[in-house]
Write an enzyme that holds these catalytic residues in place. Sequence first.
Site, PDB file in Angstrom:
ATOM      1  N   LYS A 192       1.115  -1.525   0.233  1.00 23.49           N
ATOM      2  CA  LYS A 192      -0.051  -0.071  -0.255  1.00 23.49           C
ATOM      3  C   LYS A 192       1.433   1.419  -0.099  1.00 23.49           C
ATOM      4  O   LYS A 192       0.072   2.467  -0.624  1.00 23.49           O
ATOM      5  CB  LYS A 192      -0.755  -0.132   1.016  1.00 23.49           C
TER       6      LYS A 192
ATOM      7  N   LYS B  61      -4.322 -11.470  -7.283  1.00 24.51           N
ATOM      8  CA  LYS B  61      -5.104 -11.109  -6.406  1.00 24.51           C
ATOM      9  C   LYS B  61      -5.895 -10.272  -6.801  1.00 24.51           C
ATOM     10  O   LYS B  61      -5.518 -10.395  -7.759  1.00 24.51           O
ATOM     11  CB  LYS B  61      -5.317 -10.948  -5.504  1.00 24.51           C
TER      12      LYS B  61
ATOM     13  N   LYS C 198     -10.044  -5.214  -5.693  1.00 19.41           N
ATOM     14  CA  LYS C 198     -11.157  -3.852  -6.413  1.00 19.41           C
ATOM     15  C   LYS C 198     -10.436  -2.945  -6.818  1.00 19.41           C
ATOM     16  O   LYS C 198     -10.695  -2.692  -7.315  1.00 19.41           O
ATOM     17  CB  LYS C 198     -12.138  -3.133  -4.591  1.00 19.41           C
TER      18      LYS C 198
HETATM   19  P1  TYM Z   1     -11.029  -6.189   3.105  1.00 20.55           P
HETATM   20  O1  TYM Z   1     -11.600  -5.258   3.089  1.00 20.55           O
HETATM   21  O2  TYM Z   1      -9.532  -6.200   1.858  1.00 20.55           O
HETATM   22  O3  TYM Z   1     -11.255  -7.619   2.051  1.00 20.55           O
HETATM   23  C1  TYM Z   1     -12.376  -8.657   3.493  1.00 20.55           C
HETATM   24  C2  TYM Z   1     -12.052  -9.799   2.833  1.00 20.55           C
HETATM   25  O4  TYM Z   1     -12.558  -9.940   1.788  1.00 20.55           O
HETATM   26  C3  TYM Z   1     -10.920 -11.057   1.832  1.00 20.55           C
HETATM   27  N1  TYM Z   1     -10.746 -11.623   0.219  1.00 20.55           N
HETATM   28  C4  TYM Z   1     -10.842 -12.421  -0.653  1.00 20.55           C
HETATM   29  N2  TYM Z   1     -11.245 -13.733  -0.701  1.00 20.55           N
HETATM   30  C5  TYM Z   1     -10.214 -14.580  -0.967  1.00 20.55           C
HETATM   31  N3  TYM Z   1      -9.408 -14.117  -2.775  1.00 20.55           N
HETATM   32  C6  TYM Z   1      -9.934 -12.708  -2.761  1.00 20.55           C
HETATM   33  N4  TYM Z   1      -9.135 -12.269  -3.768  1.00 20.55           N
HETATM   34  C7  TYM Z   1     -10.075 -11.565  -1.863  1.00 20.55           C
HETATM   35  N5  TYM Z   1      -9.915 -10.324  -1.777  1.00 20.55           N
HETATM   36  C8  TYM Z   1     -10.423 -10.206  -0.765  1.00 20.55           C
HETATM   37  C9  TYM Z   1     -10.015 -11.295   3.157  1.00 20.55           C
HETATM   38  O5  TYM Z   1      -9.065 -11.660   3.367  1.00 20.55           O
HETATM   39  C10 TYM Z   1     -11.091 -10.570   3.596  1.00 20.55           C
HETATM   40  O6  TYM Z   1     -11.038 -11.662   4.230  1.00 20.55           O
HETATM   41  N6  TYM Z   1      -8.234  -5.988   6.859  1.00 20.55           N
HETATM   42  C11 TYM Z   1      -9.240  -6.410   6.165  1.00 20.55           C
HETATM   43  C12 TYM Z   1     -10.227  -5.999   7.366  1.00 20.55           C
HETATM   44  C13 TYM Z   1     -10.641  -6.155   8.671  1.00 20.55           C
HETATM   45  C14 TYM Z   1     -10.856  -7.270   9.622  1.00 20.55           C
HETATM   46  C15 TYM Z   1     -10.228  -7.203  10.353  1.00 20.55           C
HETATM   47  C16 TYM Z   1     -10.729  -8.606   9.054  1.00 20.55           C
HETATM   48  C17 TYM Z   1     -10.213  -5.359   9.388  1.00 20.55           C
HETATM   49  N7  TYM Z   1     -10.578  -5.997  10.729  1.00 20.55           N
HETATM   50  C18 TYM Z   1     -10.807  -7.631  11.550  1.00 20.55           C
HETATM   51  C19 TYM Z   1     -10.738  -9.320   9.852  1.00 20.55           C
HETATM   52  C20 TYM Z   1     -10.538  -9.081  11.269  1.00 20.55           C
HETATM   53  C21 TYM Z   1      -9.267  -5.838   5.410  1.00 20.55           C
HETATM   54  O7  TYM Z   1      -9.209  -4.850   4.512  1.00 20.55           O
HETATM   55  O8  TYM Z   1      -9.683  -7.105   4.243  1.00 20.55           O
END
Ligand code: TYM
Length: 334
Positions: free
Chosen positions: A115, A197, A200
């Site tokens: 990032k 991956k 978004k």
């Molecule tokens: P975020 O918003 O980037 O993604 C949300 C969830 O989607 C999963 N994910 C994927 N899984 C499989 N293949 C992909 N291409 C893919 N892209 C995204 C992510 O692994 C995630 O589970 N930091 C975290 C949000 C967060 C969080 C937490 C998660 C904040 N606090 C506490 C768990 C526990 C995030 O930015 O996810």
Amino acid sequence: MLNGRKSLFSGMQATGTLTLGNYLGALNNWVTLADEYECFYSVVDMHSITVRQDPATLRKRSRELLTLYIAAGLDPEKNCIYYQSHVSAHAELAWILNCFTYMGELNRMTQFKDKSAKHADNINAGLFTYPVLMASDILLFQTDVVPVGIDQMQHLELARNIAERFNNIYGEVFTMPQAYVGKVGAKIQSLQDPSKKMSKSDENENASIYLTDSPDTVIRKFKRAVTDSEACIRYSDEQPGIKNLINIYSVCTKKTPEEVVKEFEGKGYGDFKMAVGETVASILKPIQEKQADLLKNKDYIDGIIKANGEKANYFATKTLRKVQRKVGFPDRIR
Ligand code: TYM
């Protein structure tokens, strides 16, 4: 444990349009696990501002995400679906845990490196300490299980290290969280470059299926998915494009990759891509319709936001007070 049950926490950011990766890697598992645990599903808007956001857009997307959780099948009467920013304990615990996290640990986080390369003009302290806020999210709810995609595993490992460090000093304050990662679907790859991956923030619109895509768009994107010239549907690392499509179809149909390979034995890539596209479109369409309905129902959603915000606040504050006492903050006078 919370309320005599094992507890579950997970969250998503309301930045950008959610992809099929978010759905298959996380949300889909949340729905499957919901009955077994005391669940907390947060819209992690505090994490979102580590990257510059337009305020009106962030507010709108946060509400859309919250309704998406419900539209995807999470019952808001049973699961605590809430905005992170409505529970101030997240920030308060994050401050305390910052004092139990080493710069070296945060420096190793690959998401921070990625990032900060992407947003070189805004490498702020929040971006650096992002994983500590994430650890606080998890530890506030004495969480047993955290369903996430593989990309969040490093952050989860850090949360465990922080919890262990804290517990070693002060006794058993935090439950040790475990990751829950689906067997397939934990890593959905880009449709245009299967070595990357699905994300978004991908600039190529054809690389990602957005949860808002119409059935026609979904099918068109799958038709254009990059594959190979082997002309044989096999589940192999040498055919990463096909492997990714098998993974997607496998989670969507609850079949194993082996069963999927069997189903398409002797068939061409065109037929297979069409089947994947139609299946995904048929899953997304009812979710989109339900979400649109929910967004119209302002009072109902507002009621959920209020009630669940209060519930999250209650449990989070309980843990926070315990932590504050342990580190030596003075008791509150009632
Ligand atoms: P975020 O918003 O980037 O993604 C949300 C969830 O989607 C999963 N994910 C994927 N899984 C499989 N293949 C992909 N291409 C893919 N892209 C995204 C992510 O692994 C995630 O589970 N930091 C975290 C949000 C967060 C969080 C937490 C998660 C904040 N606090 C506490 C768990 C526990 C995030 O930015 O996810």
